[in-house]
Every structure is written in structure tokens, then in C-alpha cells.
Design a protein around this motif. Structure first.
Motif, short mmCIF file in Angstrom:
data_model
loop_
_atom_site.label_atom_id
_atom_site.label_comp_id
_atom_site.label_asym_id
_atom_site.label_seq_id
_atom_site.Cartn_x
_atom_site.Cartn_y
_atom_site.Cartn_z
N GLY A 88 0.53 -1.04 -0.06
CA GLY A 88 0.26 0.31 0.06
C GLY A 88 1.00 1.35 -0.03
N LEU A 89 0.44 2.57 -0.59
CA LEU A 89 1.08 3.34 -1.00
C LEU A 89 -0.08 4.37 -0.24
N SER A 90 0.78 5.66 0.81
CA SER A 90 0.00 6.25 1.86
C SER A 90 -0.99 5.88 2.79
N MET A 91 -2.82 6.14 2.47
CA MET A 91 -2.85 5.51 3.42
C MET A 91 -3.36 4.18 3.39
N MET A 119 5.94 4.92 1.79
CA MET A 119 5.46 6.40 1.99
C MET A 119 3.78 6.53 3.10
N SER A 120 4.74 5.58 4.40
CA SER A 120 3.12 5.95 4.55
C SER A 120 3.66 6.15 6.26
N ALA A 142 4.31 17.39 -3.88
CA ALA A 142 4.52 15.96 -3.03
C ALA A 142 5.67 15.06 -3.12
N GLY A 143 6.07 15.43 -4.79
CA GLY A 143 7.47 14.64 -5.72
C GLY A 143 8.69 14.55 -4.99
N GLY A 144 9.58 14.48 -4.62
CA GLY A 144 10.66 13.89 -4.27
C GLY A 144 11.64 14.52 -5.14
N SER A 145 12.90 14.76 -4.34
CA SER A 145 13.65 15.77 -5.95
C SER A 145 14.47 15.19 -7.14
N ARG A 146 14.29 13.77 -7.04
CA ARG A 146 14.75 12.91 -7.82
C ARG A 146 13.74 11.96 -8.91
N HIS A 174 6.60 11.71 -2.41
CA HIS A 174 5.54 10.99 -1.00
C HIS A 174 3.87 10.73 -2.98
N MET A 175 5.06 10.54 -4.28
CA MET A 175 4.60 9.84 -5.30
C MET A 175 5.26 9.28 -6.14
#
Length: 303
Positions: A103-106, A129-130, A183-187, A275-276
Motif C-alpha cells: 500500500g501507498l500512503s493511506m 510512503m506511509s 509532493a514529489g521528491g528531488s529525484r 510521496h508520489m
């Protein structure tokens, strides 16, 4: 590669569309998406990549999003425990006694909740990411108050400020795409154009199919089931926690705190991931998931 698009699972007050990839004879992996997101937000190429590792992969729409029954919450309010029970309903529809969950996040929180509620139905868990304590996010985003448990870190203040500054007088898809980019990351490689294309791929009416906020269901949940950290020691299945090093919503050390509460859990931190679920991370996440499930199967075979 076979894909099934037309399976419908009946749960109280709703029907949930499911889509499966790969050989049904292979070990079953059910994917759980994040808040407001239907199962279709798991990219087909990501699902196909997981299936290619020897898994039967299924994603599905939660109640009130995607192609599930509209207005289910309004007609028959439910909570996160009901959504955990829905996971078992999907497993039943697949003819599986035990399934692997990712699962991702929630969805990551739900995977842990389901394993605690239904330990006989879950073979392994990967929470990405949770968090193990959903009260922190609810306090920050639903109630505007300090979290009751300061152990787990709150969402980053700069992310909260940036989301609050997104202009709301724009079409809903643009609003979503802007929030996803933040919500994305630097990479990561998910710019607003990418997210607009993903939204268009999943639905032509995001205002209805991507709009229900499952935090309303979370707010109805017994508080004893919103902070899972005190219960995680009960977990006997293999658990992997995947933490984005740049996650602004569940930032480090969330992953470490979750893993430390679970016997024999493992932590996999992905540099530059936010977080994506962005294409840049499909390969490392697929590898981590497949390896974890393979280890879980070996451990089960040892008895």
C-alpha cells in the motif's frame, strides 16, 4: 500478460471494480492506493512489471472513488476498519485465502491495519510512503491542531504552506496536478504535465471520481485503530517499510519508527523519493517488492 478489467466485488453499500495482471496461478499481491485515489492510479506499466516478476497483481477502487458506487459514504457511512474488511472481500473474489499486500500512503496504513485485523488472510505487507500513526496527518490536515502523539513527525511545514498557496480558482485537474507535483521528491520526474496525463488516463471526470476524501472515513474510525504503533508488535507476517527520503507528508524518521515497532521488519529508504509514485522509482520499488515477497514465501515454506 493477461489483464482483467471487469471484476466487481460487492461490499456493504458499494461495488468495487478490480483489475488484475499476470497469471492467476502465481502468488497474489493486492495493491492499495492512497487517500482519494482509485486503483487505476497504480500505473499499468508498474503493475505489469510486478506481474513479470511472477506475481498475480490486483488493484481496485476504494469505496466512493473511481468506478465504485457513487455516494456510498453519504448513504452508509463507513470507517477505515470497513476498508480493511474490503481487502478481504477482494481476496475472497480472487479465490485467495492469503494475499500479499502493498500500500501507498493511506494504503500503506490500511495494509498494516488489515494485517492486524485479519492476520490469517495476509501473507506479507509492504507499506510505502506511509505511517503507523494516522492521527498525525488527521490532526494536521483535517483538524488544524497539534498531533496527540508527537513521536511521529508531522507533515513538513514548507509543504503545508506550499499546498495552501496553490490557487483554487483553476480547473480541478490542474489543482490536483499542482498538489501532486509538490509532493514529489528531488529525484522524481512527475511534473504537472505528467500528472495531468495520469489524471486523464484514469478518469474523464476527476471532480467526481477523484474527489471523495477518505480522511472523513478515518475520522469516524475508533481512535484505538488510528495509531497502530502500540499494536505492531502483534504482527507475525514479514513487513517491509519503504520510506521516501524526501517525503514531505510522512517524512523521516516515520519509516524507522514504524519498523522499530514491528518484530523482524525491514526498512528500505529510497533516496530522492517523495510521496508520489513517479516513473523514476518504478524499477527500484518493483525490485524491493518482489524481493520482499520472495523472502516471505521462502520463510513460509520453511514452516
Amino acid at each position: 500478460m493477461s489483464t482483467t478489467h471487469d471484476r466487481l466485488v460487492s461490499v456493504p453499500g458499494s461495488t468495487l471494480p478490480c483489475r488484475s495482471y499476470g497469471d492467476p496461478a502465481n502468488p497474489a499481491l493486492i495493491l492499495l492506493m492512497g487517500n482519494t485515489m482509485p486503483g487505476g492510479f497504480w500505473p499499468p506499466q508498474f503493475c505489469a512489471g510486478l506481474a513479470a516478476t511472477g506475481l498475480h497483481v490486483t488493484e481496485y477502487d476504494y469505496r466512493d472513488v473511481g468506478g465504485s458506487t457513487p455516494g456510498a459514504f453519504a448513504q452508509q457511512p463507513y470507517d477505515l476498519l470497513d476498508l480493511a474488511d474490503d481487502v478481504c472481500a477482494v481476496a475472497d473474489a480472487l479465490g485467495r485465502e492469503r494475499v500479499h499486500l502493498a500500500g501507498l500512503s493511506m494504503g500503506g496504513f490500511l495494509s498494516l491495519l488489515t494485517a492486524l485485523r485479519h492476520p490469517d488472510r495476509v501473507a506479507s505487507v509492504t507499506s510505502m510512503m506511509s505511517t503507523a500513526d494516522y492521527t498525525v496527518l488527521l490532526a494536521a490536515t483535517l483538524h488544524g491542531r497539534e498531533p496527540r502523539n508527537p513521536t511521529f513527525p508531522a507533515p513538513r511545514a514548507d509543504w503545508l504552506a506550499a499546498v495552501a498557496a496553490v490557487p483554487v480558482d483553476q480547473p480541478y485537474p490542474q489543482l490536483l496536478a499542482a498538489a501532486f507535483r509538490l509532493a514529489g521528491g528531488s529525484r522524481g520526474d512527475g511534473d504537472e504535465a505528467y500528472w495531468l496525463a495520469e489524471i486523464a488516463r484514469v478518469t474523464d471526470s476527476p471532480e467526481t471520481t477523484l474527489a471523495f476524501d477518505h480522511k472523513l472515513a478515518a475520522d469516524r474510525t475508533d481512535p484505538a485503530w488510528l495509531d497502530l504503533a502500540p499494536r505492531l508488535g502483534e504482527l507475525a507476517v514479514p513487513v517491509q517499510v519503504i520510506q521516501g527520503a524526501d517525503d514531505p507528508i510522512f517524512p523521516p524518521p516515520t519509516g524507522r519508527l514504524t519498523v522499530d515497532a514491528i518484530p523482524h521488519a525491514t526498512l528500505h529508504t529510497v533516496d530522492g523519493m517523495g510521496h508520489m509514485l513517479e516513473p523514476a522509482f518504478f524499477a527500484p520499488l518493483t525490485e524491493a517488492l518482489a524481493a520482499h515477497i520472495a523472502r516471505a514465501i521462502r520463510e513460509t515454506a520453511k514452516g
